[in-house]
Enzyme design. Structure first.
Site, mmCIF file in Angstrom:
data_model
loop_
_atom_site.group_PDB
_atom_site.id
_atom_site.type_symbol
_atom_site.label_atom_id
_atom_site.label_comp_id
_atom_site.label_asym_id
_atom_site.label_seq_id
_atom_site.Cartn_x
_atom_site.Cartn_y
_atom_site.Cartn_z
ATOM 1 N N TRP A 48 0.794 -1.103 -0.060
ATOM 2 C CA TRP A 48 0.066 -0.058 -0.172
ATOM 3 C C TRP A 48 0.809 1.324 0.061
ATOM 4 C CZ3 TRP A 48 -5.222 1.313 -0.199
ATOM 5 C CH2 TRP A 48 -5.482 2.448 0.246
ATOM 6 N N ASN A 106 0.068 5.474 -0.008
ATOM 7 C CA ASN A 106 -0.951 6.728 -0.384
ATOM 8 C C ASN A 106 -0.143 8.258 -0.080
ATOM 9 O OD1 ASN A 106 -1.209 5.884 2.327
ATOM 10 N ND2 ASN A 106 -2.584 7.760 2.911
ATOM 11 N N ASP A 107 -0.503 9.015 0.752
ATOM 12 C CA ASP A 107 0.036 10.590 0.791
ATOM 13 C C ASP A 107 1.387 10.387 0.560
ATOM 14 O OD1 ASP A 107 -2.706 10.623 1.558
ATOM 15 O OD2 ASP A 107 -2.113 11.926 3.402
#
Length: 449
Positions: free
Chosen positions: A21, A23-24
């Site tokens: 994973w 994200n940001d």
């Protein structure tokens, strides 16, 4: 570790994690000729989970080399996640700031989730000598404890510190909410980058119910605010990721931020979130953001990953509007091809840079992805390359641009980015299952060198 750009089983010009994973973006910074990109990362699975900071470096913002995980939970106050933040250079060291999360009650069936959203957030920091070695055990410091006064901040939803230096002081902007109903942006001030004092807050109902990932910087003498508000869309779709920007006012002496009621989207595609910016060697303001992917991708060697970064963009101002054009380093990595001599197949997974000008009523198809100019707006439709995914927009459009629009379209297997009129607007879509057809007016096509 091999450079990501030399792999053939994943995007070549868009950053992705080695596996699992992502994200940001966090702590984006250019130091000594090297870009450091840190990012929210679950190293254990392709789903959202206990947040760490992944790390990669690049000389050109295109070719990335993966490094070891930089930050990970070790303290009581960050035991459930080292969440988003930023980095600055000070005294020839790198200062990292992040949001630390502690669950007050955990889900019995999944200890990596809080039960009924019962958690609290504080702000912490860590100093690194070089941005590659981190003492997660002894080097952390909690700099802003959980704020219990609801008139100042929310104990749970106050996060994502962005720090910068101005007029010999350090400033921090944080995203928050006012009773879960009104977006709130907090300003803190410090003399040394370690001891912080609350200065002020700015509340705005038009910016949703909660602000995340705020950023504040100047282009020439004009302040620009960028943030990712929650709750600005009410169309019934669960997944709509949006980031906004606006010309702002910031009183440095008073530490007070003023935002207009109206804003513009940073990207009009609905997958773009949590942008972060910093300066390159030439003083340009460079922005990178997370492109949310609804399902993971499995590479040829069986490795799964999900989440990617958009192309680096240069922030500017033109005619009173914030603009976002692709960074010149990206363009320098492409070369033009003669379509009369080459049979181009998208299934070869070669990144493309397509240039064209669409007039009202004209359409262009790229492997099943459709672009058209309709009623003066650029429209992107991914319905044919986003099958069986519910809860997401399949068609988005920019504001009106007129009877024609110059388009620079960057295409990879899982992401299409459309830059309109040299960054006047941008529309980006995550896609799956692109075909190999190119139909419609195309002026130039370039391939990665």
């Amino acid at each position: 570790m091999s450079k990501q750009g030399k792999r053939d089983f994943r995007p070549n010009i868009h950053f992705t994690p080695e596996k699992n994973w992502n994200n940001d973006p966090n702590g984006l910074i250019y130091i000594d000729g090297i870009w450091h990109l840190y990012y929210q990362h679950n190293p254990n699975d392709v789903v959202w989970g206990p947040m760490h900071w992944g790390h990669a470096v690049s000389e050109d913002l295109v070719h990335w080399e993966h490094k070891k995980i930089a930050l990970f939970p070790t303290k009581s106050y960050d035991r459930n996640g080292v969440f988003s933040g930023s980095a600055i250079e000070k005294d020839e060291k790198l200062y990292f700031y992040y949001s630390a999360v502690r669950y007050l009650e955990q889900d019995e069936e999944n200890i990596h989730l809080s039960k009924n959203d019962q958690f609290e957030t504080s702000q912490a920091m860590l100093i690194s000598e070089d941005g590659e070695k981190f003492d997660n055990w002894n080097g952390k410091k909690q700099i802003i404890p959980v704020i219990r006064d609801e008139e100042i901040a929310d104990a749970r939803d106050t996060r994502d510190p962005k720090v910068w230096k101005e007029d010999e002081k350090y400033y921090m902007v944080l995203g928050s909410t006012y009773h879960g109903k009104q977006a709130r942006v907090l300003i803190f001030e410090s003399e040394d980058g370690e001891n912080w004092n609350y200065k002020s807050q700015c509340r705005k109902e038009t910016y949703g119910h909660t602000m995340e990932c705020p950023d504040l910087f100047k282009i020439r003498e004009q302040y620009i605010f960028v943030g990712s508000p929650m709750g600005i869309q009410n169309d019934g779709l669960e997944y709509a990721n949006q980031s906004v920007c606006a010309l702002a006012k910031f009183d440095v002496k008073a530490g007070e931020l003023s935002l207009p009621d109206e804003y513009q989207m940073v990207d009009y595609g609905g997958d773009f979130y949590a942008p972060q910016s910093n300066l390159d060697k030439d003083g340009r303001r460079v922005m990178i953001a997370w492109m949310r992917m609804p399902k993971p991708v499995e590479s040829k060697d069986g490795i799964q990953w999900t989440g990617m970064m958009c192309l680096p963009r240069v922030v500017g101002i033109k005619n009173g509007q914030v603009t976002f054009d692709v960074h010149p380093n990206v363009k320098e990595n492409f070369e033009e091809i003669d379509l009369t001599k080459v049979v181009l197949k998208l299934k070869e997974k070669q990144p493309l840079w397509i240039t064209t000008t669409l007039s009202e009523g004209e359409e262009l198809e790229i492997g099943g992805y459709e672009i058209r100019l309709e009623d003066g707006a650029v429209v992107g439709n991914r319905g044919r390359v986003f099958a069986d995914l519910e809860g997401y927009h399949v068609e988005n459009q920019t504001p009106k641009v007129g009877k024609s629009a110059k388009l620079d379209i960057f295409v990879e297997e899982n992401l299409i980015e459309i830059f309109v009129n040299d960054g006047q607007y941008v529309l980006s879509h995550v896609v799956y299952g692109l075909g190999d057809t190119l139909n419609g007016k195309i002026q130039k096509v370039r391939v990665l060198k």
